[in-house]
Design an enzyme around this catalytic site. Structure first.
Site, short mmCIF file in Angstrom:
data_model
loop_
_atom_site.label_atom_id
_atom_site.label_comp_id
_atom_site.label_asym_id
_atom_site.label_seq_id
_atom_site.Cartn_x
_atom_site.Cartn_y
_atom_site.Cartn_z
N GLY A 189 2.27 2.41 10.68
CA GLY A 189 3.27 3.47 10.53
C GLY A 189 3.94 3.90 11.82
O GLY A 189 4.59 4.94 11.86
N ASN A 207 0.88 -1.17 0.00
CA ASN A 207 0.00 0.00 0.00
C ASN A 207 0.92 1.22 0.00
O ASN A 207 1.46 1.59 1.03
CB ASN A 207 -0.89 -0.01 1.26
CG ASN A 207 -1.73 1.25 1.37
OD1 ASN A 207 -1.87 1.99 0.39
ND2 ASN A 207 -2.27 1.51 2.54
N GLU A 235 -5.67 -4.66 10.62
CA GLU A 235 -4.67 -3.62 10.81
C GLU A 235 -4.96 -2.84 12.09
O GLU A 235 -5.77 -1.89 12.05
CB GLU A 235 -4.68 -2.66 9.62
CG GLU A 235 -4.33 -3.32 8.30
CD GLU A 235 -3.68 -2.34 7.34
OE1 GLU A 235 -2.55 -2.61 6.93
OE2 GLU A 235 -4.27 -1.30 7.04
N LYS A 271 0.12 4.23 -0.39
CA LYS A 271 -0.55 5.43 0.12
C LYS A 271 -0.32 6.61 -0.84
O LYS A 271 -0.22 6.38 -2.05
CB LYS A 271 -0.08 5.75 1.54
CG LYS A 271 -0.14 4.55 2.46
CD LYS A 271 0.01 4.91 3.89
CE LYS A 271 0.18 3.65 4.72
NZ LYS A 271 -0.03 3.86 6.13
N GLU A 326 -7.08 4.97 7.44
CA GLU A 326 -6.84 6.37 7.09
C GLU A 326 -8.05 6.97 6.36
O GLU A 326 -8.34 8.15 6.51
CB GLU A 326 -5.55 6.49 6.25
CG GLU A 326 -4.33 6.35 7.15
CD GLU A 326 -3.10 5.77 6.49
OE1 GLU A 326 -3.00 5.78 5.26
OE2 GLU A 326 -2.22 5.31 7.25
N SER A 330 3.23 -1.99 10.48
CA SER A 330 4.68 -1.95 10.67
C SER A 330 5.39 -3.26 10.32
O SER A 330 6.37 -3.64 10.95
CB SER A 330 5.00 -1.53 12.10
OG SER A 330 4.51 -0.22 12.36
N HIS A 363 -9.56 1.26 4.54
CA HIS A 363 -8.32 1.52 5.28
C HIS A 363 -8.62 2.52 6.40
O HIS A 363 -9.42 3.44 6.22
CB HIS A 363 -7.26 2.07 4.33
CG HIS A 363 -5.89 2.07 4.95
ND1 HIS A 363 -5.49 3.03 5.85
CD2 HIS A 363 -4.85 1.21 4.83
CE1 HIS A 363 -4.26 2.75 6.25
NE2 HIS A 363 -3.84 1.65 5.64
N GLY A 406 2.70 -0.98 4.32
CA GLY A 406 2.78 0.43 3.93
C GLY A 406 4.23 0.85 3.71
O GLY A 406 4.83 0.58 2.67
C1 PEP Z 1 -0.88 0.33 5.96
O1 PEP Z 1 -0.98 1.51 5.71
O2 PEP Z 1 -1.75 -0.44 5.51
C2 PEP Z 1 0.22 -0.14 6.79
C3 PEP Z 1 0.14 -1.32 7.30
O3 PEP Z 1 1.27 0.73 6.97
P1 PEP Z 1 2.70 0.41 7.66
O4 PEP Z 1 3.17 -0.91 7.09
O5 PEP Z 1 3.55 1.55 7.29
O6 PEP Z 1 2.44 0.29 9.13
#
Ligand code: PEP
Length: 243
Positions: free
Chosen positions: A164, A8, A158, A10, A94, A200, A92, A221
């Site tokens: 993040g 992803n 998630e 983003k 976000e 992460s 998601h 991400g």
């Molecule tokens: C995401 O945005 O779906 C995500 C898991 O981000 P990150 O891997 O940066 O935590």
């Protein structure tokens, strides 16, 4: 085939940057790796689709649940398919939290995306303060999918506090959450879903996560922005059998 490893990106990468990523990715990815997808920003989807040599897929990070019309700034599943995408991330955190997307609106998006021929990665997860009532939160988010044929849908767990932040959910928490999602969807929709973990993930922690039977892959991400790291993650996923 290996576990499903999804990038992803983003709101990152210009077309030029996406092309540079793809060149490196094509050169490094072993041919046998097939179960992966890159969800790029809309502006890069076609460039990624055009440039990829491997047998994976391209996805978008959102869609609007109408084919066309007066919806300024939105993109339809038909447009995403036309640009080469076969997957869409929907729900998601976000988008839920920054754009105020509700469970009902997300269910509409899932239904319309599937009817239009896209496959869906549907995200759920709890805020830090909700962690003590994890199962209840997940169940409530999944309730919106009641009555939808989920054969083309993968669920991504998630935890919002892990996205993040560098904080990864514990193996026990991941197992508990994934089992709760599997049980809920089996009861509610009559199918056993593939459940990805996201939060992460990087090559140094992906091995123990993807080794779990309850984990069908990962949604990544930050670490997916680097071609070398994303290839490593796909190679780790390739060591395990997908269901
Ligand atoms: C995401 O945005 O779906 C995500 C898991 O981000 P990150 O891997 O940066 O935590």
């Amino acid at each position: 085939m290996g576990k499903f490893v999804v990038a992803n990106w983003k709101m990152n990468k210009t077309i030029k940057e996406a092309r540079a990523f793809i060149d490196e990715f094509n050169a490094k990815l072993p041919k046998k790796c097939k179960n992966w997808c890159i969800c790029a920003p809309f502006t890069c989807v076609f460039a990624v689709f055009e440039g990829l040599k491997g047998a994976g897929a391209v996805g978008v990070q959102n869609i609007y649940p109408q084919e066309k019309g007066a919806f300024t700034g939105e993109v339809s599943p038909q447009m995403a398919l036309d640009a080469g995408a076969t997957w869409a991330i929907i729900g998601h955190s976000e988008r839920r939290n920054l754009m105020g997307e509700t469970d009902e609106f997300l269910a509409k998006k899932v239904k319309f995306a599937l009817e239009s021929g896209l496959k869906v990665i549907f995200c759920v997860g709890e805020k830090l303060e909700e962690h003590c009532r994890l199962k209840t939160v997940l169940k409530a988010e999944l309730k919106a999918l009641k009555g939808i044929d989920l054969s083309g849908v993968v669920i991504a767990y998630e935890p919002i506090w892990a996205i993040g932040t560098g904080r990864v959910a514990s193996i026990e928490d991941i197992k508990r959450a994934h089992l709760a999602i599997i049980e809920t969807i089996e009861k509610q929709n009559g199918v056993t879903p593939v459940v990805l973990y996201g939060g992460s993930v990087k090559s140094s922690n992906a091995g123990e996560i993807m080794a779990l039977d309850e984990v069908g892959g990962v949604l990544v991400g930050g670490a997916s922005l680097n071609a070398d790291e994303f290839v490593k993650l796909i190679e780790i996923g390739g060591k395990y059998e997908s269901k």
